[in-house]
Write an enzyme that holds these catalytic residues in place. Structure first.
Site, PDB file in Angstrom:
ATOM      1  N   HIS A  91     -17.173   3.348   3.434  1.00  0.00           N
ATOM      2  CA  HIS A  91     -16.461   2.353   2.793  1.00  0.00           C
ATOM      3  C   HIS A  91     -17.524   1.473   2.397  1.00  0.00           C
ATOM      4  O   HIS A  91     -16.959   0.245   1.563  1.00  0.00           O
ATOM      5  CB  HIS A  91     -15.446   1.594   3.778  1.00  0.00           C
ATOM      6  CG  HIS A  91     -14.131   2.541   4.173  1.00  0.00           C
ATOM      7  ND1 HIS A  91     -13.200   1.976   4.859  1.00  0.00           N
ATOM      8  CD2 HIS A  91     -13.835   3.840   3.930  1.00  0.00           C
ATOM      9  CE1 HIS A  91     -12.343   2.957   4.968  1.00  0.00           C
ATOM     10  NE2 HIS A  91     -12.505   4.091   4.451  1.00  0.00           N
ATOM     11  N   GLU A 139       0.580  -1.283   0.006  1.00  0.00           N
ATOM     12  CA  GLU A 139       0.085  -0.021  -0.094  1.00  0.00           C
ATOM     13  C   GLU A 139       0.951   1.358   0.004  1.00  0.00           C
ATOM     14  O   GLU A 139       0.466   2.338  -0.751  1.00  0.00           O
ATOM     15  CB  GLU A 139      -0.921   0.109   1.319  1.00  0.00           C
ATOM     16  CG  GLU A 139      -1.851   1.311   1.415  1.00  0.00           C
ATOM     17  CD  GLU A 139      -2.726   1.504   2.405  1.00  0.00           C
ATOM     18  OE1 GLU A 139      -2.899   0.552   3.122  1.00  0.00           O
ATOM     19  OE2 GLU A 139      -3.558   2.408   2.420  1.00  0.00           O
ATOM     20  N   SER A 150     -11.101  -3.208   9.061  1.00  0.00           N
ATOM     21  CA  SER A 150     -10.016  -3.975   8.555  1.00  0.00           C
ATOM     22  C   SER A 150     -10.516  -5.469   8.339  1.00  0.00           C
ATOM     23  O   SER A 150     -11.745  -5.689   8.554  1.00  0.00           O
ATOM     24  CB  SER A 150      -8.784  -4.094   9.597  1.00  0.00           C
ATOM     25  OG  SER A 150      -9.138  -5.175  10.589  1.00  0.00           O
ATOM     26  N   ASP A 195      -0.321  -5.231   3.062  1.00  0.00           N
ATOM     27  CA  ASP A 195      -1.219  -4.108   3.817  1.00  0.00           C
ATOM     28  C   ASP A 195      -0.417  -3.905   5.161  1.00  0.00           C
ATOM     29  O   ASP A 195      -1.034  -4.522   6.038  1.00  0.00           O
ATOM     30  CB  ASP A 195      -2.855  -4.149   3.939  1.00  0.00           C
ATOM     31  CG  ASP A 195      -3.187  -2.544   4.263  1.00  0.00           C
ATOM     32  OD1 ASP A 195      -2.536  -1.846   4.964  1.00  0.00           O
ATOM     33  OD2 ASP A 195      -4.549  -2.573   3.971  1.00  0.00           O
ATOM     34  N   ASP A 220      -6.479  -5.559   0.374  1.00  0.00           N
ATOM     35  CA  ASP A 220      -7.295  -5.297   1.387  1.00  0.00           C
ATOM     36  C   ASP A 220      -8.241  -6.552   1.620  1.00  0.00           C
ATOM     37  O   ASP A 220      -9.001  -6.536   2.310  1.00  0.00           O
ATOM     38  CB  ASP A 220      -8.159  -4.210   1.048  1.00  0.00           C
ATOM     39  CG  ASP A 220      -7.511  -2.974   1.511  1.00  0.00           C
ATOM     40  OD1 ASP A 220      -6.834  -2.676   2.436  1.00  0.00           O
ATOM     41  OD2 ASP A 220      -7.652  -1.612   0.957  1.00  0.00           O
ATOM     42  N   LYS A 266     -12.618  -8.473  10.057  1.00  0.00           N
ATOM     43  CA  LYS A 266     -13.844  -9.051   9.789  1.00  0.00           C
ATOM     44  C   LYS A 266     -13.794 -10.482   8.956  1.00  0.00           C
ATOM     45  O   LYS A 266     -14.430 -11.324   9.248  1.00  0.00           O
ATOM     46  CB  LYS A 266     -14.325  -8.023   8.678  1.00  0.00           C
ATOM     47  CG  LYS A 266     -14.926  -6.675   9.221  1.00  0.00           C
ATOM     48  CD  LYS A 266     -15.845  -5.772   8.439  1.00  0.00           C
ATOM     49  CE  LYS A 266     -15.064  -4.897   7.407  1.00  0.00           C
ATOM     50  NZ  LYS A 266     -14.111  -4.223   7.743  1.00  0.00           N
ATOM     51  N   ARG A 310     -19.844  -6.035   2.197  1.00  0.00           N
ATOM     52  CA  ARG A 310     -19.165  -4.788   1.696  1.00  0.00           C
ATOM     53  C   ARG A 310     -19.838  -4.266   0.463  1.00  0.00           C
ATOM     54  O   ARG A 310     -19.654  -4.903  -0.539  1.00  0.00           O
ATOM     55  CB  ARG A 310     -17.612  -5.046   1.583  1.00  0.00           C
ATOM     56  CG  ARG A 310     -16.900  -3.685   1.309  1.00  0.00           C
ATOM     57  CD  ARG A 310     -15.218  -4.041   1.378  1.00  0.00           C
ATOM     58  NE  ARG A 310     -14.604  -2.918   1.517  1.00  0.00           N
ATOM     59  CZ  ARG A 310     -13.943  -2.327   2.580  1.00  0.00           C
ATOM     60  NH1 ARG A 310     -14.230  -2.911   3.711  1.00  0.00           N
ATOM     61  NH2 ARG A 310     -13.264  -1.413   2.746  1.00  0.00           N
TER      62      ARG A 310
HETATM   63  N1  LIG Z   1     -13.420   5.019   0.074  1.00  0.00           N
HETATM   64  C1  LIG Z   1     -13.095   3.648   0.268  1.00  0.00           C
HETATM   65  N2  LIG Z   1     -14.111   2.825   0.075  1.00  0.00           N
HETATM   66  C2  LIG Z   1     -13.706   1.472   0.642  1.00  0.00           C
HETATM   67  N3  LIG Z   1     -12.514   1.481   1.164  1.00  0.00           N
HETATM   68  C3  LIG Z   1     -11.456   2.245   1.694  1.00  0.00           C
HETATM   69  C4  LIG Z   1     -11.715   3.704   1.116  1.00  0.00           C
HETATM   70  N4  LIG Z   1     -10.833   4.456   1.433  1.00  0.00           N
HETATM   71  C5  LIG Z   1     -10.132   3.607   2.173  1.00  0.00           C
HETATM   72  N5  LIG Z   1     -10.323   2.299   2.200  1.00  0.00           N
HETATM   73  C6  LIG Z   1      -9.843   1.191   2.861  1.00  0.00           C
HETATM   74  O1  LIG Z   1     -10.597   0.260   3.342  1.00  0.00           O
HETATM   75  C7  LIG Z   1     -10.139  -0.569   4.249  1.00  0.00           C
HETATM   76  C8  LIG Z   1     -10.758  -0.577   5.433  1.00  0.00           C
HETATM   77  O2  LIG Z   1     -11.725  -1.171   5.404  1.00  0.00           O
HETATM   78  P1  LIG Z   1     -12.925  -1.210   6.545  1.00  0.00           P
HETATM   79  O3  LIG Z   1     -13.854  -0.281   5.938  1.00  0.00           O
HETATM   80  O4  LIG Z   1     -13.160  -2.557   6.232  1.00  0.00           O
HETATM   81  O5  LIG Z   1     -12.214  -1.096   7.866  1.00  0.00           O
HETATM   82  C9  LIG Z   1      -8.693  -0.080   4.575  1.00  0.00           C
HETATM   83  O6  LIG Z   1      -7.946  -0.710   3.856  1.00  0.00           O
HETATM   84  C10 LIG Z   1      -8.661   1.264   4.098  1.00  0.00           C
HETATM   85  O7  LIG Z   1      -7.310   1.538   3.713  1.00  0.00           O
HETATM   86  P2  LIG Z   1      -6.382   1.500   5.064  1.00  0.00           P
HETATM   87  O8  LIG Z   1      -5.546   0.212   4.889  1.00  0.00           O
HETATM   88  O9  LIG Z   1      -5.290   2.689   4.801  1.00  0.00           O
HETATM   89  O10 LIG Z   1      -6.962   1.653   6.171  1.00  0.00           O
HETATM   90 MG   LIG Z   2      -6.249  -1.426   4.030  1.00  0.00          MG
HETATM   91 MG   LIG Z   3      -3.329   0.039   5.252  1.00  0.00          MG
HETATM   92 MG   LIG Z   4      -4.301   3.266   4.116  1.00  0.00          MG
END
Ligand SMILES: Nc1ncnc2c1ncn2[C@@H]1O[C@H](COP(=O)(O)O)[C@@H](O)[C@H]1OP(=O)(O)O
Ligand SMILES: [Mg+2]
Ligand SMILES: [Mg+2]
Ligand SMILES: [Mg+2]
Length: 357
Positions: A244, A72, A268, A137, A298, A271, A285
């Site tokens: 998300h 990432e 994360s 990640d 992810d 889940k 999701r």
């Molecule tokens: N707009 C978005 N829609 C869906 N997922 C996103 C979005 N922006 C960031 N993420 C990433 O969704 C994941 C977190 O998902 P969840 O909602 O399941 O916790 C993370 O990997 C996050 O990045 P990051 O790794 O930087 O935290």
């Molecule tokens: Mg992530």
């Molecule tokens: Mg990350």
């Molecule tokens: Mg991130």
């Protein structure tokens, strides 16, 4: 003649590398300023994300120098901010596994700060359909990490686009596989005694869980999804962040399925691990915008861990997640993960509510 289990070396290195990185992220959570900066997409990144990425890539480079890496983070912001870079270097140079034998397997410490930045940038592969590609990640769910909720250190190996090995370290989940799924409740979830789980899977070999930081890697216990006959008693989990995943559509889907429990919201890939070990049943999701493409780091580990535990994982169209199209899941939309026996039923209702049929 006995043959080693498939991918046993890749699994061992991935597990040790994730364990070591989790030691670093826990230190950041407890000991230091988080060094949080905002990325171009407005999401946060911390010194924990960068440090964990450097340590894991160092271990991969030492053991599998030919493999590609899709990770990432990138070092550009650190190359123009010496103070941030040196904060990360202080952490990276002082984080190691207790066992010197295990450290040796990972290739030991990173030589210097400049090498650390170069290692971080080795995660810039474009991915794709051919050859061996690790996807990483370093902190999944950075927002959860910052609020003291769930986050995960996630590493997976793809071969020709197919997930062969998946390892997810969840420092804030209870070790007990049968502990009920609880919402991400901030500081109550941090890595106190009895918390920290390492989920692993190898294609065709099943999925396991074990304590993240103590004991022998061989101590993994097989995990499987909960056999579920009556959706009324099912529990489903989704993102904490409403941006998300569409939480009003998921509520409608749950209602149509007869699910009476409210959703459990956690950050994360914790889940995926949680449903794989039967602490929950379903992970939804649902896309919030047409333009966001999910990232392969992810989902790759979680996809394999759930499928090896007896689940089915598809997108909202019913297609398997395709990790071979590059750094993102460009050909997929959303994620529906559920036990095999009920996945078709869940997908049917998802498609009805989303107007896809
Ligand atoms: N707009 C978005 N829609 C869906 N997922 C996103 C979005 N922006 C960031 N993420 C990433 O969704 C994941 C977190 O998902 P969840 O909602 O399941 O916790 C993370 O990997 C996050 O990045 P990051 O790794 O930087 O935290
Ligand atoms: Mg992530
Ligand atoms: Mg990350
Ligand atoms: Mg991130």
């Amino acid at each position: 003649m006995s043959t080693a289990a498939p991918y046993s070396r890749e699994l061992q290195i991935a597990q040790l590398a994730v364990q070591r990185a989790a030691i670093l992220t826990k230190r950041v959570f407890h000991d230091s300023a988080k060094g949080t900066v905002s990325k171009s997409d407005a999401s946060p990144v911390t010194i924990g994300d960068f440090g964990a990425q450097a340590l894991i890539i160092s271990a991969l480079k030492h053991n599998f120098p030919q493999d590609q890496i899709v990770a990432e983070e990138e070092a550009a912001a650190l190359r123009s901010d010496g103070a941030l870079s040196s904060q990360i270097w202080d952490l990276v140079k002082s984080t190691s596994l207790e066992s010197s034998e295990a450290e040796g397997l990972l290739g030991g410490s990173v030589p210097d700060e400049s090498a650390m930045l170069d290692l971080i940038d080795l995660g810039n592969s474009a991915g794709g359909r051919s050859g061996r590609v690790w996807t990483l990640d370093p902190i999944d769910g950075t927002k959860g990490f910052l609020r003291g909720g769930q986050y995960a250190v996630c590493l997976a190996l793809l071969e020709d686009g197919d997930v062969k090995v998946g390892v997810i370290g969840c420092p804030n989940l209870p070790v007990d596989d049968s502990a009920p799924l609880t919402a991400d409740i901030g500081s109550n979830a941090t890595d106190a005694t009895g918390r920290g789980v390492l989920f692993s899977a190898v294609k065709g070999e099943g999925a396991t869980s074990r304590p993240l930081t103590v004991g022998d890697l061989a101590d993994g216990k097989k995990i499987s999804m909960k056999p579920i006959t009556d959706l009324a008693s099912a529990s489903f989990c989704e993102s904490v962040e409403a941006g998300h995943s569409n939480q009003s559509e998921s509520a409608q889907i749950a209602q149509k399925l007869g699910i009476t429990n409210p959703s459990v919201r956690m950050d994360s890939q914790a889940k995926y691990g949680s449903i794989a070990r039967g602490a929950g049943d379903i992970y939804l999701r649902l896309p919030t915008s047409k333009s966001y493409q999910e990232k392969i780091w992810d989902h790759a580990g979680g996809d394999l861990i759930v499928r090896e535990a007896g689940g089915e994982v598809t997108d909202t169209k019913g297609n398997r997640l395709d990790f071979g199209v590059g750094r993102t899941l460009a050909s997929n939309s959303g994620v529906i993960a559920a036990p095999k026996a009920v996945h078709a039923k869940v997908l049917d209702v998802v498609q009805e509510v989303l107007g896809l049929k």
